[in-house]
Design a protein around this motif. Structure first.
Motif, PDB file in Angstrom:
ATOM      1  N   GLU A 220       0.819  -1.204   0.000  1.00 20.14           N
ATOM      2  CA  GLU A 220       0.000   0.000   0.000  1.00 20.14           C
ATOM      3  C   GLU A 220       0.863   1.269   0.000  1.00 20.14           C
ATOM      4  O   GLU A 220       0.554   2.263  -0.661  1.00 20.14           O
ATOM      5  CB  GLU A 220      -0.964   0.012   1.195  1.00 20.14           C
ATOM      6  N   MET A 221       1.998   1.227   0.745  1.00 22.42           N
ATOM      7  CA  MET A 221       2.889   2.388   0.750  1.00 22.42           C
ATOM      8  C   MET A 221       3.639   2.497  -0.583  1.00 22.42           C
ATOM      9  O   MET A 221       3.933   3.605  -1.047  1.00 22.42           O
ATOM     10  CB  MET A 221       3.880   2.277   1.905  1.00 22.42           C
ATOM     11  N   ARG A 223       2.390   1.829  -3.459  1.00 21.57           N
ATOM     12  CA  ARG A 223       1.465   2.475  -4.383  1.00 21.57           C
ATOM     13  C   ARG A 223       1.466   3.991  -4.182  1.00 21.57           C
ATOM     14  O   ARG A 223       1.451   4.766  -5.142  1.00 21.57           O
ATOM     15  CB  ARG A 223       0.056   1.905  -4.200  1.00 21.57           C
ATOM     16  N   LEU A 224       1.462   4.427  -2.912  1.00 17.63           N
ATOM     17  CA  LEU A 224       1.500   5.866  -2.641  1.00 17.63           C
ATOM     18  C   LEU A 224       2.800   6.487  -3.141  1.00 17.63           C
ATOM     19  O   LEU A 224       2.811   7.581  -3.715  1.00 17.63           O
ATOM     20  CB  LEU A 224       1.352   6.122  -1.141  1.00 17.63           C
ATOM     21  N   ALA A 227       2.893   7.057  -6.771  1.00 18.04           N
ATOM     22  CA  ALA A 227       2.069   8.199  -7.172  1.00 18.04           C
ATOM     23  C   ALA A 227       2.616   9.521  -6.641  1.00 18.04           C
ATOM     24  O   ALA A 227       2.012  10.575  -6.853  1.00 18.04           O
ATOM     25  CB  ALA A 227       0.634   7.993  -6.672  1.00 18.04           C
ATOM     26  N   ARG A 229       2.870  10.464  -3.453  1.00 17.93           N
ATOM     27  CA  ARG A 229       1.947  10.978  -2.449  1.00 17.93           C
ATOM     28  C   ARG A 229       2.400  10.641  -1.032  1.00 17.93           C
ATOM     29  O   ARG A 229       1.581  10.367  -0.163  1.00 17.93           O
ATOM     30  CB  ARG A 229       0.539  10.436  -2.715  1.00 17.93           C
ATOM     31  N   ILE A 230       3.709  10.650  -0.787  1.00 17.08           N
ATOM     32  CA  ILE A 230       4.219  10.455   0.579  1.00 17.08           C
ATOM     33  C   ILE A 230       4.957  11.706   1.049  1.00 17.08           C
ATOM     34  O   ILE A 230       4.618  12.280   2.093  1.00 17.08           O
ATOM     35  CB  ILE A 230       5.135   9.210   0.641  1.00 17.08           C
ATOM     36  N   ARG A 233       3.429  15.037   2.891  1.00 24.08           N
ATOM     37  CA  ARG A 233       2.158  14.753   3.563  1.00 24.08           C
ATOM     38  C   ARG A 233       2.450  14.342   5.004  1.00 24.08           C
ATOM     39  O   ARG A 233       3.512  13.809   5.329  1.00 24.08           O
ATOM     40  CB  ARG A 233       1.398  13.645   2.851  1.00 24.08           C
ATOM     41  N   GLU A 237      -2.406  12.181   7.589  1.00 21.38           N
ATOM     42  CA  GLU A 237      -3.094  12.064   6.294  1.00 21.38           C
ATOM     43  C   GLU A 237      -2.883  10.686   5.674  1.00 21.38           C
ATOM     44  O   GLU A 237      -3.821  10.057   5.165  1.00 21.38           O
ATOM     45  CB  GLU A 237      -2.563  13.143   5.343  1.00 21.38           C
ATOM     46  N   ILE A 238      -1.637  10.186   5.754  1.00 22.80           N
ATOM     47  CA  ILE A 238      -1.335   8.873   5.162  1.00 22.80           C
ATOM     48  C   ILE A 238      -2.064   7.776   5.920  1.00 22.80           C
ATOM     49  O   ILE A 238      -2.670   6.871   5.335  1.00 22.80           O
ATOM     50  CB  ILE A 238       0.182   8.629   5.164  1.00 22.80           C
ATOM     51  N   GLU A 241      -5.744   7.669   5.176  1.00 22.09           N
ATOM     52  CA  GLU A 241      -6.044   7.131   3.849  1.00 22.09           C
ATOM     53  C   GLU A 241      -5.861   5.622   3.787  1.00 22.09           C
ATOM     54  O   GLU A 241      -6.638   4.931   3.121  1.00 22.09           O
ATOM     55  CB  GLU A 241      -5.138   7.805   2.811  1.00 22.09           C
ATOM     56  N   LEU A 242      -4.859   5.094   4.501  1.00 19.22           N
ATOM     57  CA  LEU A 242      -4.525   3.671   4.332  1.00 19.22           C
ATOM     58  C   LEU A 242      -5.002   2.785   5.476  1.00 19.22           C
ATOM     59  O   LEU A 242      -5.443   1.647   5.235  1.00 19.22           O
ATOM     60  CB  LEU A 242      -3.002   3.503   4.178  1.00 19.22           C
TER      61      LEU A 242
END
Length: 844
Positions: A220-221, A223-224, A227, A229-230, A233, A237-238, A241-242
């Motif tokens: 899952e991390m 994938r972030l 993208a 998106r780490i 943030r 927030e992370i 989301e997860l």
């Protein structure tokens, strides 16, 4: 004096006048004296002021010199010469002396270009000139200076003094640059280390906003991260989301901000177990400015801890399957651990009395008898003395075992026992034997190729003369000539097999559909095989093409299928019905795709790792023993009775596959059948399979051209002198290269084609070809040879300028077609044709 000589008793009136005059004169003198005195006082004051100024200047000079010499930054002062065409060194402080490794006294008064010869390339001299001429200060950024004496990084600030002198105040950045480089290298090494280690490292500021992270471990991390998106943030927030509110990383990070170092475990969505730490990140003052975290995948360790016994059993199983045995003993040579025996004799002891807890003395006495000191016991005793001993043993069940025994040390470095590893290298020995066999076959192939070359010349003459004789011989002689031709063609086929075995036959490589060739061969052979034998296929869909000679691949499959049939025939000798044979009689041909990481030793000279198409021909016949398997690929070796085989079939198969840069393995045991596995390199995905070539016409072509035949065989020259004129050609002959070149120099404008033998004593055919093309680049040369090593060699001749190639032994119609097509600048298709021609030169 005039006043002295005057009368002493002047009249009163004069006295009075003189007295007034003298009084006036005195008054004036007093005024002058007062003025002089004032002037003297002013001069004294000025002199005192000058002395004070001089003292101040001297003090300022001392202060300037002390300041100048004790500055940490190097400073140099220059005096312009010839309006800035050069600059003389006026002053140089101690820092500059240290930096440039010079003494001020030795360089003052010298040109800057003399002392620093690299100043022009460095770019600083031009800065001196601009500053001197404009008066505007300039900075000369960090740059690398180098001459024959010094080298280093310098950064200069240049300005002009009111006196007109130019000053360069600069910094030596060499150490800083070296430190920056070392830091970059260290950072790169750290990055490489982090990338290689299965851990994730991350950091966050006091708001728990992520400022750095390496590759995540959880899907899952990942994938972030993919993208983007780490970074930037927050963990909140992370986590939201997860993982929702229960992400343990957030709680650990909060505690780390309070100064704790926290360790915790959590599971990822794919079931992995991560061991993580969160620690305070502090600045130079020790204040917590954020959090640094490390996560490590410990799934395997957790699983190992949970199932230690099962893991040990798996280890035993793996060691046993890998034919490796590991054991340990104490100082009394009592076995404390044993992964499992790999030989029959040790398995027998393990199954009856066990191994752990028994001493090597007991076990070796059971194996070798009392008083016998076996190599294993001897090695263990030497290991107790600190040696590492390796020895090899050949077991009664025909296994080759390499044993290594070493000292086993405790935590304090004392020898506590021994540790041993036994590895079964039987298969490696067999592969070494296969390699040696392949090398023997290579030597035999060299001999076979030489014999085949000479034999091809003889067969060319026999076939050609038989063809020629049949044109005019009476009917009573025709059967005899036909028999001669059949015998010669059979001999030519045997020669072709010898050359294929020796990897000297010409092959025409093109993308080939293996499945199509298998279907064609099986369809062709199905009617020739006893119906009690099942000939079946199992062909994988979507196979890539292989780069191969379709005709030779056809020959390989025919040989292997007929050999498989012959292996089944003994089971049918009594002509029993199929149901009474006792087992299925099957020949199966299968194809599949494999990726090979490591090729077997016997193929190292040709093959390389990569994608392969595998063809397996398997039969359920009588099988072969070990002695037969060692010789099956040798020429003239046959298990069939006299008159039933030449012994060249499998030798030919071996040579063809090796020529295709593949290899062949065989697996067989008596009574269980045989499997041949062929590995052929897959062609590139872009390769396209060519359409079938049109059938050649049976009519023998004619012509009127002049042909120069170059061959060292009198029989071939005689044959062609008699046969070719019958088809309209004029023939000139030469028995060697020198004679051929002399004829061509004299009559080249009359010669339309040179039929050139490749293998001749003295000057070789290749040398003759090269010199012919020097004489006449447009010359048409048709190569004739029975000894060309493959398609690449033929292609090399064509690229060197030959117009075509025809292989010996040729029949007359084959030669006539090759001659005609070469003269007409045509070309034979490469798939299966006996001759191939190069394209005509442009403009012909």
């Amino acid at each position: 004096m005039s006043e002295i000589n005057k009368p002493l008793n002047p009249p009163p009136q004069e006295l009075e006048q003189e007295l007034d005059r003298l009084i006036g004169l005195g008054t004036m003198k007093r005024r002058h004296y007062a003025a002089l005195k004032r002037a003297m006082r002013e001069l004294e004051e000025r002199a005192a002021a000058l002395r004070r100024r001089s003292e101040e200047l001297a003090l300022m000079e001392l202060r300037y010199r002390a300041l100048f010499d004790n500055m940490r930054s190097p400073v140099a002062v220059y005096q312009a010469v010839n309006d800035g065409e050069d600059f003389i060194i006026v002053d140089f402080n101690r820092a500059a002396e240290k930096t440039e490794k010079v003494q001020r006294e030795k360089i003052v008064g010298h040109s800057v270009r003399e002392i620093f010869p690299g100043v022009m390339d460095f770019g600083l001299f031009a800065v001196f000139q601009r500053v001197y001429r404009t008066g505007r200060p300039e900075s000369h950024g960090a740059a690398f200076y180098q001459d024959g004496r010094i080298a280093g990084w310098r950064e200069n600030y240049v300005y002009k003094l009111p006196t007109g002198e130019v000053v360069a105040a600069y910094e030596d950045l060499t150490e800083r640059k070296q430190a920056e480089r070392a830091w970059r290298e260290a950072e790169q090494r750290l990055r490489l280390l982090i990338d290689q280690v299965p851990v994730t490292i991350w950091s966050a500021d006091r708001d728990l906003r992520v400022t750095y992270h390496t590759d995540p471990l959880s899907p899952e991390m990942r994938r972030l991260a993919a993208a983007g998106r780490i970074l930037g943030r927050t963990l909140y927030e992370i986590g939201q989301e997860l993982y929702g509110e229960n992400w343990p990383t957030i709680a650990a990070a909060r505690r780390a901000l309070a100064g704790e170092t926290v360790q915790f475990e959590h599971r990822t969505s794919d079931g992995r177990v991560l061991f993580s730490t969160a620690s305070p990140l502090r600045d130079e003052a020790g204040q917590v400015i954020g959090v640094v975290g490390v996560a490590m995948d410990i799934t395997e360790r957790v699983e190992t801890q949970r199932a230690l016994v099962a893991s040990e059993e798996r280890l035993r199983l793996v060691a046993r399957q890998a034919l490796v045995n590991i054991w340990t003993t104490d100082r009394d040579l009592r076995i404390t651990y044993h992964s499992g025996p790999i030989t029959e004799e040790m398995r027998r002891i393990a199954n009856t009395k066990g191994l752990v807890g028994r001493t090597l003395y007991e076990i070796h006495a059971e194996l070798y008898g009392q008083g016998e000191r076996s190599p294993g016991l001897e090695a263990s005793l030497r290991a107790l003395a600190g040696e590492t001993v390796q020895y090899e043993r050949h077991t009664p069940d025909d296994r080759y075992i390499i044993n290594t025994v070493s000292p086993l040390y405790d935590d304090e470095g004392n020898i506590a026992g021994t540790i041993g590893i036994a590895i079964d290298v039987t298969e490696r020995r067999r592969l070494e034997q296969q390699l040696q066999q392949a090398q023997r076959l290579e030597a035999v192939g060299q001999l076979a190729a030489g014999v085949a070359h000479d034999f091809n010349n003889i067969l060319t003459a026999i076939l050609g003369n038989a063809n020629l004789a049949r044109l005019t011989a009476p009917a009573s002689i025709q059967p005899l000539l036909a028999e001669i031709e059949r015998g010669a063609r059979r001999a030519a086929q045997l020669t072709k097999q010898l050359l294929a075995f020796a990897q000297r036959s010409a092959i025409y490589m093109a993308p080939v559909d293996v499945n199509a060739v298998v279907r064609e061969v099986v369809s062709f052979l199905r009617e020739t095989i006893d119906r009690r034998i099942d000939l079946v296929t199992e062909l994988s869909d979507g196979l890539p093409a292989v780069q191969a000679d379709a005709t030779q691949l056809h020959q390989v499959l025919v040989n292997l299928i007929l050999n498989a049939r012959d292996a089944l025939l003994p089971l049918l000798e009594e002509a029993h019905p199929r149901e009474t044979v006792g087992r299925p009689l099957i020949i199966s041909v299968t194809t599949d795709f494999v990726h090979v990481e490591q090729v077997p030793p016997h193929s190292l000279l040709n093959a390389s790792p990569g994608d392969y198409v595998r063809i397996t021909v398997h039969d359920t016949g009588i099988g072969m023993d070990k002695g037969t398997l060692e010789h099956i690929f040798e020429p003239f070796f046959s298990t069939k009775g006299p008159g039933k085989g030449t012994g060249l079939g499998l030798a030919t198969v071996y040579g063809i596959i090796a020529q295709h840069k593949g290899w062949i393995n065989v697996y067989s045991e008596p009574g269980t059948g045989t499997a041949f596995r062929i590995y052929l390199p897959a062609a590139p995905a872009t390769a396209t399979i060519p359409a079938p070539a049109p059938a050649a016409t049976e009519e023998r072509p004619t012509g009127r051209e002049t042909i120069l035949v170059v061959d060292d065989e009198d029989s071939i020259l005689s044959l062609l002198q008699r046969s070719l004129p019958a088809y309209g050609y004029r023939i000139l002959t030469a028995q060697d290269g020198a004679e051929a070149l002399e004829i061509y120099r004299r009559q080249g404008n009359e010669i339309d084609l040179v039929l050139l033998d490749l293998s001749m004593p003295g000057m070789s055919g290749r040398e003759v070809l090269a010199q012919l093309l020097e004489i006449a680049p447009q010359a048409r040369v048709l190569i004739a040879s029975g000894y060309v090593a493959g398609h690449q060699a033929v292609q090399g001749l064509l690229e060197a300028g030959a117009r075509g190639y025809v292989s010996k032994p040729y029949q007359l119609d084959e030669l006539l077609r090759a001659i005609r097509q070469t003269l007409d600048a045509g070309s034979y298709p490469p798939n299966g044709s006996r001759a191939s021609n190069a394209s005509a030169d442009a403009g012909e």
